[in-house]
Design an enzyme around this catalytic site. Structure first.
Site, PDB file in Angstrom:
ATOM      1  N   GLU A 250       0.836  -1.213   0.000  1.00 17.42           N
ATOM      2  CA  GLU A 250       0.000   0.000   0.000  1.00 17.42           C
ATOM      3  C   GLU A 250       0.870   1.261   0.000  1.00 17.42           C
ATOM      4  O   GLU A 250       0.470   2.295  -0.521  1.00 17.42           O
ATOM      5  CB  GLU A 250      -0.955  -0.001   1.200  1.00 17.42           C
ATOM      6  CG  GLU A 250      -1.937  -1.172   1.243  1.00 17.42           C
ATOM      7  CD  GLU A 250      -3.169  -0.983   0.353  1.00 17.42           C
ATOM      8  OE1 GLU A 250      -3.285   0.051  -0.331  1.00 17.42           O
ATOM      9  OE2 GLU A 250      -4.025  -1.896   0.357  1.00 17.42           O
TER      10      GLU A 250
ATOM     11  N   LYS B 209      -2.782  10.209   1.361  1.00 17.42           N
ATOM     12  CA  LYS B 209      -4.165   9.773   1.560  1.00 17.42           C
ATOM     13  C   LYS B 209      -5.019  10.910   2.113  1.00 17.42           C
ATOM     14  O   LYS B 209      -6.166  11.098   1.696  1.00 17.42           O
ATOM     15  CB  LYS B 209      -4.229   8.553   2.480  1.00 17.42           C
ATOM     16  CG  LYS B 209      -5.669   8.108   2.707  1.00 17.42           C
ATOM     17  CD  LYS B 209      -5.863   6.654   2.771  1.00 17.42           C
ATOM     18  CE  LYS B 209      -7.363   6.332   2.831  1.00 17.42           C
ATOM     19  NZ  LYS B 209      -7.649   4.956   3.128  1.00 17.42           N
TER      20      LYS B 209
ATOM     21  N   ARG C  11     -10.916   9.818  -5.080  1.00 24.09           N
ATOM     22  CA  ARG C  11     -10.581   8.797  -4.071  1.00 24.09           C
ATOM     23  C   ARG C  11     -10.489   7.399  -4.689  1.00 24.09           C
ATOM     24  O   ARG C  11      -9.797   6.526  -4.170  1.00 24.09           O
ATOM     25  CB  ARG C  11     -11.599   8.819  -2.917  1.00 24.09           C
ATOM     26  CG  ARG C  11     -11.223   7.859  -1.806  1.00 24.09           C
ATOM     27  CD  ARG C  11     -11.960   8.121  -0.512  1.00 24.09           C
ATOM     28  NE  ARG C  11     -11.557   7.159   0.503  1.00 24.09           N
ATOM     29  CZ  ARG C  11     -11.838   7.258   1.790  1.00 24.09           C
ATOM     30  NH1 ARG C  11     -12.543   8.279   2.228  1.00 24.09           N
ATOM     31  NH2 ARG C  11     -11.438   6.338   2.642  1.00 24.09           N
TER      32      ARG C  11
ATOM     33  N   ASN D 178      -7.841   2.839  -5.176  1.00 24.36           N
ATOM     34  CA  ASN D 178      -8.159   1.444  -5.475  1.00 24.36           C
ATOM     35  C   ASN D 178      -7.239   0.858  -6.533  1.00 24.36           C
ATOM     36  O   ASN D 178      -7.522  -0.216  -7.074  1.00 24.36           O
ATOM     37  CB  ASN D 178      -9.622   1.320  -5.918  1.00 24.36           C
ATOM     38  CG  ASN D 178     -10.565   1.713  -4.805  1.00 24.36           C
ATOM     39  OD1 ASN D 178     -10.338   1.374  -3.644  1.00 24.36           O
ATOM     40  ND2 ASN D 178     -11.595   2.468  -5.133  1.00 24.36           N
TER      41      ASN D 178
ATOM     42  N   HIS E 171      -6.845  -2.799  -6.712  1.00 24.57           N
ATOM     43  CA  HIS E 171      -7.853  -3.411  -5.841  1.00 24.57           C
ATOM     44  C   HIS E 171      -8.959  -4.143  -6.601  1.00 24.57           C
ATOM     45  O   HIS E 171      -9.555  -5.073  -6.058  1.00 24.57           O
ATOM     46  CB  HIS E 171      -8.477  -2.361  -4.917  1.00 24.57           C
ATOM     47  CG  HIS E 171      -7.571  -1.974  -3.774  1.00 24.57           C
ATOM     48  ND1 HIS E 171      -6.326  -1.426  -3.975  1.00 24.57           N
ATOM     49  CD2 HIS E 171      -7.726  -2.079  -2.427  1.00 24.57           C
ATOM     50  CE1 HIS E 171      -5.763  -1.185  -2.783  1.00 24.57           C
ATOM     51  NE2 HIS E 171      -6.585  -1.576  -1.840  1.00 24.57           N
TER      52      HIS E 171
END
Ligand code: GLY
Length: 379
Positions: A196, A238, A252, A256, A259
């Site tokens: 991440e 973030k 936002r 992802n 993801h």
């Protein structure tokens, strides 16, 4: 950048998440657990706290946290949940809520989530719905939670139909990330969080990615200064994205990256612990870059560079490095179509024009994804 206050205080770095009346600080540093009570006290509506943690974290840090609350004159009790992703379900949410209500929490009681993403997500969700909303603070003890899940107010649980399908946006009052807690993390868990960290470089910060190419090994090996810098840079990235788009109406969704593929990979393993979230995200980011190359959007050299760094860190970057199950492109596509980001039957991908140049696309023909997966699986 929308982060309005980031100051180095010596003891800790402070990053502000700017959300008007719901703004809060992310405090990053070492030895912060001992100071939790003092930092919490001014934020509490009443001097009462419910600590929520899991059976792995409790023996390591709960005593320190309780002692810190005690010193600050804060009344407290604790709920210890089983460790693991399977705790993020309706049954454990109910257990947690029952324990909170049995202990007669009031609207002014604050929950403290002490642990990784599972504890943070279920505690934040319980805080959002018990008595129609309690305050909570995040005290993340894993790298993944420190750089991602504790920031931004996404809370929730998994269902049989997929991850995080039930939950709400509920921002914490404070995030306190003590990098000292990363010392007790299993190397594989740490690496999972590192995926991440790399994600932020790949999304929109090529300089940070280049820094990680040089210092990522130090971050993983435990270098304090490198860890603090990596956590701060990730949280600042973030915080800026969340401040600009709290409820994921646009920007936002960049968070992802990896993801859409990653969640499908995780779902196929049944969340049995053989594939950690960050491992799935690493493999997913490689697939997202490969898809971007296949669509003629990204130079092959950038995709290779992303893969090289993730692989060098020890993260799985292809199906050969993933759990040895019968992978199927059809099954993975079916999982993707159940994702909450599906709109009008089309799923969302975060693609890249290069390192640090990610963008959201809702326009990808599923056939191309299907073929990419078939080629990657080797069937
Ligand atoms: N982990 C993605 C987000 O918080 O939006």
């Amino acid at each position: 950048m929308t982060v309005t206050a980031r100051e180095v205080t010596g003891a800790a770095d402070l990053i502000r998440v700017e959300l008007g009346a719901r703004s809060y600080d992310i405090v990053v540093g070492e030895g912060l657990l001992a100071d939790l009570g003092g930092r919490l006290r001014p934020l509490l509506a009443q001097p009462r706290v419910a600590g929520v943690t899991d059976a792995n974290v409790a023996p390591l840090y709960l005593k320190d946290v309780e002692a810190s609350l005690q010193r600050a004159g804060i009344d407290h009790f604790s709920v210890v949940l089983p460790a693991g992703e399977r705790t993020k379900d309706f049954a454990h949410l109910r257990t947690l809520i029952d324990r909170l209500l049995e202990a007669r929490v009031e609207r002014g009681t604050t929950l403290v989530a002490l642990g990784g993403g599972v504890v943070g997500d279920i505690t934040g969700f319980a805080a959002g719905i018990v008595l129609r909303g309690l305050d909570y603070v995040q005290v993340p003890t894993t790298l993944l939670a420190q750089v991602d899940s504790s920031v931004g107010g996404k809370t929730g649980i998994n269902t049989a139909r997929g991850k995080n399908l039930v939950g709400l946006f509920h921002q914490p009052r404070l995030v306190l990330a003590d990098v000292g807690t990363l010392d007790t993390l299993a190397p594989r868990q740490l690496l999972s969080g590192y995926a991440e960290v790399v994600k932020y470089g790949l999304i929109d910060d090529a300089d940070f990615f280049a820094w990680l190419e040089g210092r990522g090994a130090a971050v993983c090996a435990g270098d304090r200064a490198a860890r603090i810098r990596a956590v701060c840079a990730s949280c600042a990235a973030k915080a800026a994205i969340v401040a600009a788009d709290e409820r994921e109406a646009g920007r936002r969704a960049l968070l992802n990256l990896g993801h859409t593929f990653g969640h499908a990979l995780e779902a196929e393993t049944g969340y049995d612990g053989t594939l950690l979230h960050g491992e799935a995200v690493a493999a997913g980011m490689v697939l997202a870059f490969d898809l971007s190359v296949r669509l003629g959007l990204c130079p092959i050299e950038d995709a290779a560079r992303a893969r090289r760094h993730l692989e060098a860190a020890g993260l799985p970057c292809g199906f050969a490095a993933l759990p040895a199950i019968r992978w199927s492109a059809d099954a993975l596509i079916a999982h993707m179509m159940q994702d909450k980001k599906v709109r009008d039957g089309r799923t969302t991908f975060v693609l890249a024009r290069g390192i640090g140049e990610a963008f959201v696309s809702r326009d990808i023909a599923i056939d191309v994804v299907h073929q990419l997966l078939r080629d990657a699986i080797g069937i």
